[in-house]
Design a protein around this motif. Structure first.
Motif, PDB file in Angstrom:
ATOM      1  N   PHE A  73       0.804  -1.205   0.000  1.00 49.37           N
ATOM      2  CA  PHE A  73       0.000   0.000   0.000  1.00 49.37           C
ATOM      3  C   PHE A  73       0.842   1.263   0.000  1.00 49.37           C
ATOM      4  O   PHE A  73       2.062   1.210   0.067  1.00 49.37           O
ATOM      5  CB  PHE A  73      -0.985   0.000   1.177  1.00 49.37           C
ATOM      6  N   ASN A  74       0.145   2.405  -0.024  1.00 50.08           N
ATOM      7  CA  ASN A  74       0.772   3.725  -0.121  1.00 50.08           C
ATOM      8  C   ASN A  74       1.631   3.991   1.116  1.00 50.08           C
ATOM      9  O   ASN A  74       1.151   3.971   2.246  1.00 50.08           O
ATOM     10  CB  ASN A  74      -0.331   4.784  -0.243  1.00 50.08           C
ATOM     11  N   THR A 119       0.193 -12.371   9.701  1.00 48.91           N
ATOM     12  CA  THR A 119      -0.927 -12.385   8.759  1.00 48.91           C
ATOM     13  C   THR A 119      -0.756 -11.305   7.695  1.00 48.91           C
ATOM     14  O   THR A 119      -1.185 -11.477   6.557  1.00 48.91           O
ATOM     15  CB  THR A 119      -2.261 -12.177   9.512  1.00 48.91           C
ATOM     16  N   CYS A 120      -0.106 -10.221   8.053  1.00 52.02           N
ATOM     17  CA  CYS A 120       0.137  -9.124   7.115  1.00 52.02           C
ATOM     18  C   CYS A 120       0.948  -9.603   5.906  1.00 52.02           C
ATOM     19  O   CYS A 120       0.750  -9.120   4.794  1.00 52.02           O
ATOM     20  CB  CYS A 120       0.868  -8.002   7.850  1.00 52.02           C
ATOM     21  N   VAL A 121       1.830 -10.564   6.116  1.00 58.80           N
ATOM     22  CA  VAL A 121       2.641 -11.098   5.017  1.00 58.80           C
ATOM     23  C   VAL A 121       1.798 -12.003   4.128  1.00 58.80           C
ATOM     24  O   VAL A 121       1.971 -12.044   2.912  1.00 58.80           O
ATOM     25  CB  VAL A 121       3.849 -11.883   5.580  1.00 58.80           C
ATOM     26  N   GLY A 127      -6.080  -3.191   1.449  1.00 61.99           N
ATOM     27  CA  GLY A 127      -6.795  -2.645   2.593  1.00 61.99           C
ATOM     28  C   GLY A 127      -6.646  -3.506   3.835  1.00 61.99           C
ATOM     29  O   GLY A 127      -6.430  -3.003   4.940  1.00 61.99           O
ATOM     30  N   MET A 128      -6.745  -4.817   3.641  1.00 59.83           N
ATOM     31  CA  MET A 128      -6.613  -5.746   4.773  1.00 59.83           C
ATOM     32  C   MET A 128      -5.185  -5.722   5.313  1.00 59.83           C
ATOM     33  O   MET A 128      -4.965  -5.739   6.531  1.00 59.83           O
ATOM     34  CB  MET A 128      -6.990  -7.155   4.311  1.00 59.83           C
ATOM     35  N   VAL A 134      -1.491  -1.704  10.890  1.00 59.32           N
ATOM     36  CA  VAL A 134      -1.787  -0.649  11.856  1.00 59.32           C
ATOM     37  C   VAL A 134      -2.155  -1.250  13.217  1.00 59.32           C
ATOM     38  O   VAL A 134      -1.701  -0.771  14.265  1.00 59.32           O
ATOM     39  CB  VAL A 134      -2.903   0.289  11.332  1.00 59.32           C
ATOM     40  N   VAL A 135      -2.962  -2.330  13.215  1.00 62.38           N
ATOM     41  CA  VAL A 135      -3.322  -2.989  14.482  1.00 62.38           C
ATOM     42  C   VAL A 135      -2.077  -3.572  15.144  1.00 62.38           C
ATOM     43  O   VAL A 135      -1.891  -3.465  16.362  1.00 62.38           O
ATOM     44  CB  VAL A 135      -4.386  -4.092  14.240  1.00 62.38           C
ATOM     45  N   SER A 136      -1.205  -4.172  14.346  1.00 61.24           N
ATOM     46  CA  SER A 136       0.024  -4.734  14.887  1.00 61.24           C
ATOM     47  C   SER A 136       0.916  -3.649  15.480  1.00 61.24           C
ATOM     48  O   SER A 136       1.476  -3.807  16.569  1.00 61.24           O
ATOM     49  CB  SER A 136       0.773  -5.496  13.789  1.00 61.24           C
TER      50      SER A 136
END
Length: 200
Positions: A73-74, A119-121, A127-128, A134-136
């Protein structure tokens, strides 16, 4: 406090009978607190445990912002969201620190941060992936605040500054190593967010 040449007669007459003006040499052992931390087995165990936990938390706290450029993402949007997420993390810590159990909150927040980081990887949707990062990061910021407060509470006053400085030093070393992980992430995506999440 004034030097002998600058003292007034009034000062001499008022305090001369009660205070010795001769300077007494003071001996300071700058390693006295460190000696206490090493000699006492309970203090050494606590110090090592908090340094290891602080190292792991700091790897995520410093490593996640470094690795934003490697995600989908940006970059500017995510840096802004990370910066904004530090405010509620600090407020949450400020208002809830008296009401929560330190060990349970550390465990819960590190698990949440680690799961979201790994999970981000795996997620391919921008968006997810952004929301998970951000939550991490929010969890890592809150955990970072809690571990610093918890370190202050674990040690008596005579060694508190030295112990918190050692934990902070371990965190700064983690910040240096996390930048190496992020650089290696250009070849293998697991070497940044995957390692950061799994080591929590």
């Amino acid at each position: 406090m004034a030097s002998p040449e600058k003292r007034s007669n009034l000062t001499e007459s008022s305090f001369g009978d009660h205070i010795e003006w001769a300077e007494k040499p003071q001996e300071h052992d700058i390693y006295s607190a460190l000696k206490i931390l090493v000699k006492k087995s309970w203090a050494l165990r606590r110090l090592v445990a908090t340094m290891v936990v602080g190292f792991g938390i700091s790897m995520v706290y410093y490593g996640m912002p470094y690795g934003l450029g490697n995600l989908l993402f940006n970059l500017y949007l995510c840096v802004a969201l990370n910066a904004i997420s530090e405010f509620p993390a600090s407020f949450l810590t400020f208002f809830l620190i008296a009401k929560v159990n330190r060990k349970d909150s550390l465990l819960g927040l590190t698990l949440l941060s680690g799961i979201c980081s790994v999970t981000c990887v795996l997620v391919r949707k921008k968006g997810m992936q952004n929301a998970l990062e951000v939550v991490s990061f929010f969890s890592a910021c809150t955990t970072f605040d809690v571990i610093m407060i918890y370190t202050l509470e674990l040690f008596p006053t005579c060694v508190r500054n030295s112990a918190s400085a050692m934990v902070r030093q371990a965190g700064l070393l983690a910040g240096v190593l996390s930048s190496v992980l992020v650089a290696a992430n250009r070849e293998n995506k697991w070497l940044s967010y995957g390692v950061l999440g799994s080591q929590l």
